[in-house]
Design a protein around this motif. Structure first.
Motif, PDB file in Angstrom:
ATOM      1  N   MET A 303      38.288  52.125  42.620  1.00  0.00           N
ATOM      2  CA  MET A 303      37.070  52.040  42.022  1.00  0.00           C
ATOM      3  C   MET A 303      37.413  51.374  40.603  1.00  0.00           C
ATOM      4  O   MET A 303      36.724  50.409  40.085  1.00  0.00           O
ATOM      5  CB  MET A 303      36.227  53.248  41.554  1.00  0.00           C
ATOM      6  N   VAL A 304      38.596  51.932  39.846  1.00  0.00           N
ATOM      7  CA  VAL A 304      39.072  51.499  38.865  1.00  0.00           C
ATOM      8  C   VAL A 304      39.558  50.091  38.835  1.00  0.00           C
ATOM      9  O   VAL A 304      39.028  49.135  38.015  1.00  0.00           O
ATOM     10  CB  VAL A 304      40.395  52.500  38.019  1.00  0.00           C
ATOM     11  N   MET A 305      40.109  49.678  39.709  1.00  0.00           N
ATOM     12  CA  MET A 305      40.914  48.476  40.010  1.00  0.00           C
ATOM     13  C   MET A 305      39.679  47.409  40.131  1.00  0.00           C
ATOM     14  O   MET A 305      39.608  46.360  39.576  1.00  0.00           O
ATOM     15  CB  MET A 305      41.693  48.344  41.444  1.00  0.00           C
ATOM     16  N   ILE A 306      38.532  47.830  40.968  1.00  0.00           N
ATOM     17  CA  ILE A 306      37.580  46.777  41.363  1.00  0.00           C
ATOM     18  C   ILE A 306      36.897  46.511  40.121  1.00  0.00           C
ATOM     19  O   ILE A 306      36.255  45.506  39.546  1.00  0.00           O
ATOM     20  CB  ILE A 306      36.809  47.346  42.463  1.00  0.00           C
ATOM     21  N   PHE A 307      36.571  47.804  39.451  1.00  0.00           N
ATOM     22  CA  PHE A 307      35.404  47.554  38.181  1.00  0.00           C
ATOM     23  C   PHE A 307      36.146  47.058  37.173  1.00  0.00           C
ATOM     24  O   PHE A 307      35.551  46.183  36.289  1.00  0.00           O
ATOM     25  CB  PHE A 307      35.115  49.042  37.862  1.00  0.00           C
TER      26      PHE A 307
END
Length: 392
Positions: A303-307
């Motif tokens: 999630m952190v990477m995509i966001f």
């Protein structure tokens, strides 16, 4: 499209090779163009791009078949949906670069000309602005590559912490039972997928970094133009009009630069807008049904990477939107009351042109900014709440 790009400049791009700076070595891009060149997406056209692209296209097709025929638990199906959408986005980026590589190369050559022009400026303020933009672009590219590497590690390690025997990402292999304990197929495909993960990262992350750098450079051009306009009051009356005409020409270059950037990327921005929404919704749901702490940590990392990738892109696009408005403010702050009437009219023309903001467009229609991202996040949360109620 190539004709569109050539119309935005009045510099000789054919003679750029005479300059000592190699296009790939432009500091503002960091290592982005080097990765593009290594995999032959840009500047080099050979077999490497097909080695990287062909397996991903095949695997992506098998992913959707595997999801359709899957009998696995819900958490693995949802995770496979996320990975399939991510792979689709990666493949679309790679295909777009291959199809439009000459347009991208021409556009980067134009950016190089503008970049060299700013580097050669004797104005210390402009030199400082270029240095700040370069430093920020390199920092963002490094952070994105670091997060991409962490995500690749997550791809490989996620199945290790699961309660079932699964591959890093689902694949449909007819007549082959890759999960059979007595056969070596599982280990073979696990190693293949572990090798494929960083190759996909080299397609996904550099493209994001390249688009971010394009936008950061447009912001740099806005700030240079603002500086020039605010500096008009320091000039003598006979110098003001010539400098103002330069500002108007530079504003036209800036507008053409952003228009050409939209012509290259606007439809991909629409695809990524939809993919980002789908992936984030899936990951939020995966966070609820994760079986172990390790899986929860890995999902959060996804999630952190995509966001982070998307927020950076939307943030710099939002900054460009408002920096283009500030051009009119800078022109108004130039002590225009002391100019002659003709110069005031010319300055008014520049201010009027600045009332229409420069925007990175999604699908050629909607401006990409933080307001749009907020609307998307609200829709994602509403859909996520619905899923949570349905599946408990």
């Amino acid at each position: 499209m190539g004709c569109e790009i050539h119309t935005i400049v009045d510099i000789d791009t054919d003679n750029m090779e005479l300059n000592s700076m190699d296009t790939v070595e432009m500091p503002i891009f960091g290592s982005t163009l080097k990765l593009m060149k290594f995999w032959s997406y840009l500047f080099v056209h050979n077999w490497r791009r097909y080695v990287a692209m062909a397996p991903y296209i095949i695997i992506n097709c098998t992913q959707y078949v595997d999801i359709y025929l899957s009998t696995e638990s819900l958490d693995f199906i949802i995770r496979n949906v996320y990975l399939a959408v991510l792979f689709t986005n990666t493949v679309v980026r790679g295909v777009l670069l291959c199809v439009q590589r000459f347009s991208y190369e021409r556009f980067i050559s134009i950016l190089k000309g503008f970049y060299i022009e700013l580097l050669q400026s004797d104005d210390p303020t402009i030199s400082l602005l270029v240095e700040e933009a370069t430093r920020l672009s390199v920092f963002i590219s490094r952070i994105n590559l670091l997060m991409g590497c962490c995500t690749c590690i997550g791809f490989v390690t996620y199945p290790i912490f699961g309660s079932e025997r699964v591959l890093p990402y689902g694949m449909y292999l007819p007549t082959i039972d890759e999960y059979k304990y007595a056969s070596p197929f599982y280990e073979i495909f696990f190693v293949i997928q572990a090798i494929m993960a960083p190759m996909g990262c080299c397609m996904y992350i550099p493209y994001t970094n390249m688009v971010v750098t394009f936008t950061l450079f447009a912001i740099l051009m806005c700030r240079v133009l603002q500086h020039k306009l605010r500096s008009l009051e320091k000039l003598k009356n006979d110098q003001v009009r010539g400098e103002l005409i330069w500002c108007i020409k530079y504003q036209l270059k800036l507008t053409g630069f952003v228009d050409s950037m939209n012509a290259l990327n606007t439809h991909l921005h629409l695809v990524e807008f939809l993919c980002f929404g789908a992936m984030l919704c899936v990951l939020l749901f995966s966070l609820i049904i994760a079986q172990t702490i390790a899986q929860t940590v890995i999902v959060i990392a996804y999630m952190v990477m995509i966001f982070a990738n998307s927020v950076v892109l939307y943030y710099v696009a939002n900054e460009l939107y408002f920096q283009s408005f500030d051009i009119a403010i800078a022109a108004y702050e130039s002590n225009w009351m002391d100019f002659d009437v003709d110069t005031q009219k010319t300055l008014k023309f520049l201010i009027m042109r600045s009332q229409k903001p420069l925007a990175i467009l999604v699908g050629g229609t909607y401006p990409m900014n933080l307001k749009m991202l907020q609307s998307l996040l609200n829709a994602i949360y509403s859909f996520f709440t619905l899923l949570r109620r349905v599946y408990g």
